[in-house]
Structure formats: C-alpha cells, structure tokens
Design a protein around this motif. Structure first.
Motif, PDB file in Angstrom:
ATOM      1  N   ARG A 250      42.843  31.008  48.147  1.00  0.00           N
ATOM      2  CA  ARG A 250      42.322  32.364  48.302  1.00  0.00           C
ATOM      3  C   ARG A 250      41.945  32.589  49.763  1.00  0.00           C
ATOM      4  O   ARG A 250      41.288  31.738  50.372  1.00  0.00           O
ATOM      5  CB  ARG A 250      41.105  32.579  47.395  1.00  0.00           C
ATOM      6  CG  ARG A 250      41.414  32.455  45.923  1.00  0.00           C
ATOM      7  CD  ARG A 250      40.187  32.739  45.056  1.00  0.00           C
ATOM      8  NE  ARG A 250      39.217  31.666  45.106  1.00  0.00           N
ATOM      9  CZ  ARG A 250      39.215  30.613  44.294  1.00  0.00           C
ATOM     10  NH1 ARG A 250      40.174  30.478  43.386  1.00  0.00           N
ATOM     11  NH2 ARG A 250      38.283  29.690  44.384  1.00  0.00           N
TER      12      ARG A 250
ATOM     13  N   ASP B  21      40.001  35.384  52.085  1.00  0.00           N
ATOM     14  CA  ASP B  21      39.159  36.586  52.196  1.00  0.00           C
ATOM     15  C   ASP B  21      39.032  36.950  53.666  1.00  0.00           C
ATOM     16  O   ASP B  21      38.667  36.098  54.487  1.00  0.00           O
ATOM     17  CB  ASP B  21      37.753  36.330  51.632  1.00  0.00           C
ATOM     18  CG  ASP B  21      37.709  36.380  50.119  1.00  0.00           C
ATOM     19  OD1 ASP B  21      38.130  37.393  49.558  1.00  0.00           O
ATOM     20  OD2 ASP B  21      37.250  35.397  49.504  1.00  0.00           O
TER      21      ASP B  21
ATOM     22  N   ARG C 128      41.336  40.564  49.897  1.00  0.00           N
ATOM     23  CA  ARG C 128      41.491  39.171  49.474  1.00  0.00           C
ATOM     24  C   ARG C 128      42.926  38.973  49.018  1.00  0.00           C
ATOM     25  O   ARG C 128      43.495  39.826  48.329  1.00  0.00           O
ATOM     26  CB  ARG C 128      40.544  38.827  48.324  1.00  0.00           C
ATOM     27  CG  ARG C 128      40.993  37.605  47.521  1.00  0.00           C
ATOM     28  CD  ARG C 128      40.087  37.254  46.371  1.00  0.00           C
ATOM     29  NE  ARG C 128      38.997  36.398  46.833  1.00  0.00           N
ATOM     30  CZ  ARG C 128      38.152  35.769  46.002  1.00  0.00           C
ATOM     31  NH1 ARG C 128      38.280  35.910  44.703  1.00  0.00           N
ATOM     32  NH2 ARG C 128      37.190  35.009  46.490  1.00  0.00           N
TER      33      ARG C 128
END
Length: 236
Positions: free
Chosen positions: A145, A147, A180
């Motif tokens: 992930r 961000d 994101r």
C-alpha cells in the motif's frame, strides 16, 4: 523506553564514508544488522550505514534523519534494508531502501533545482520513486500500500512472480497527494489517502514538530545541543 535527541535532527556533522544518517528518535527497541555482521542495538544518535538491515521490535517506533535531512520513520514490526545511498556533501544524489515487511513513512527533502536526486522505497512487488514529498509504504503479506500525503509518487508495479523474468516488466502508476494505491498481485485499487494512525501517527507528529522547532533554532543553539548530546553519550 523513549529516547529523544534534541539537537540531532538539524545539526549533524558530515557523515563517515558509509554513513547515510542517524537515529533521531527511538521508542522501544530496534536493531541494525550490518552486511556480514551481527545485530546491534540502536539508540539515539546511532549511525546508519549502507547495507544495514533495520528492525523495529513490536510496539516500538524508529525515526531516522538522513544526511540530506530527509526523514524516515519505521513502525513496530518493520524491517527495512538500506541498499544504496550517495550524497554530495549534504545534498542527496541517490537513496534506495527495501521495505521487507511493515510500514515506513518518509518526508523527502526536495533537491536543488535541476539536480539528480533519486529516492526510492522498494518492496517485493513495487518501487515507489519520489523527488520531494511525504508518503507512506506498507507491506502486509502479499499486499503493498502506498499513501501519498502531499506531492507525487510514481509507483512501478512489478508484473509476474517476484524474481522471475516477467517481474522485470512493470506498469507505472502516478499517485498524488490525498490518494492511496493498493497493489495485490495483479490487482490495483485506488482509494482515499489513509496515512499514519494510532501510536505510529502520534510518533510521526512528535517527530515533525521537533524537526520544525529545531530548524528555527539559531546555529549557535544547535551547536550547543550537539555538544550536550556528545557529552551525555561519552558519559555512559
């Protein structure tokens, strides 16, 4: 246990040959394992070098200040290896670190206009490359992930099984502030920016506030704090 370095974040001396930064702030326990060497416990002021694998124990947090005054913060349970770092004086020419597991938050200092200044965080499935921004990368199982708090991050997604010939190919995604990107095998999801939360988020906020205060200090005050830190370490 908490260790705070008051003057370290903005008054580092020029680094040794392989040194890329120092521990600016530590909560709990963390270690560095140099290439071919045993693990060593970290403390405030500890030097970080190319080839080091850093590990933060569960429940802890670790903040690093790099030579160019970029900041890396690792959450508890994270492992990160410093693969490459080149500086010209206090200016970054290149930096690359591999996040093996966990979460790393980075505030990257912008380079002088026109200067090459690579800054990459890599995972098994992607490379997040920036020039000057604030972002976070997480690795949990097979998911990565990214961000982005502010600025722009280019994420090169590896295709195929990691380590295979097909993995050399990649798709590049641009992730802007407030977004994101979630990568799970061949799937890609775009969501709203989530960012640091809980104890990790609070640790980052304290780190940022201390950096901002120290950057406003007169040079003579920063020098005095540096001398006090050196005296405390020598007295141990």
């Amino acid at each position: 246990m908490r260790y705070w370095v008051l003057g370290l974040m903005c008054c580092l001396a020029l680094p040794a040959f392989a040194e890329v930064g120092k521990v600016a702030q530590l909560e709990g326990e963390a270690t560095r394992t140099p290439a071919g060497g045993p693990a060593e416990a970290l403390e405030a002021g500890s030097a970080i070098e190319v080839g080091d694998e850093l590990e933060v124990k569960s429940g802890g947090n670790l903040a690093l200040l790099l030579t160019d005054e970029s900041t890396l913060v690792l959450a508890g349970g994270s492992k990160l290896k410093v693969d490459e770092a080149t500086f010209a004086g206090l200016e970054r020419k290149s930096f690359s670190a591999r996040l093996l597991v966990g979460t790393v938050w980075a505030k990257v200092k912008k380079a002088v206009a026109g200067a090459p200044a690579k800054f990459d965080i890599t995972t098994e499935r992607a490379v997040a490359g920036v020039r000057g921004t604030t972002f976070q990368v997480e690795v949990e199982g097979e998911e990565t992930r990214v961000d982005v708090e502010e600025g722009l991050v280019e994420v090169a997604q590896s295709e195929g099984t990691p380590g295979s010939a097909q993995a050399m190919a990649s798709t590049v995604h641009q992730v802007r502030g407030g977004e994101r990107l979630r990568l799970l095998r061949a799937k890609v999801f775009r969501e709203r920016f989530a960012g640091p939360r809980g104890g990790f988020g609070k640790f980052i906020q304290v780190t940022r506030e201390r950096m901002e205060r120290l950057q406003r200090m007169p040079p003579e005050r920063r020098q005095k704090l540096r001398e006090q830190i050196r005296e405390r370490r020598n007295a141990r």
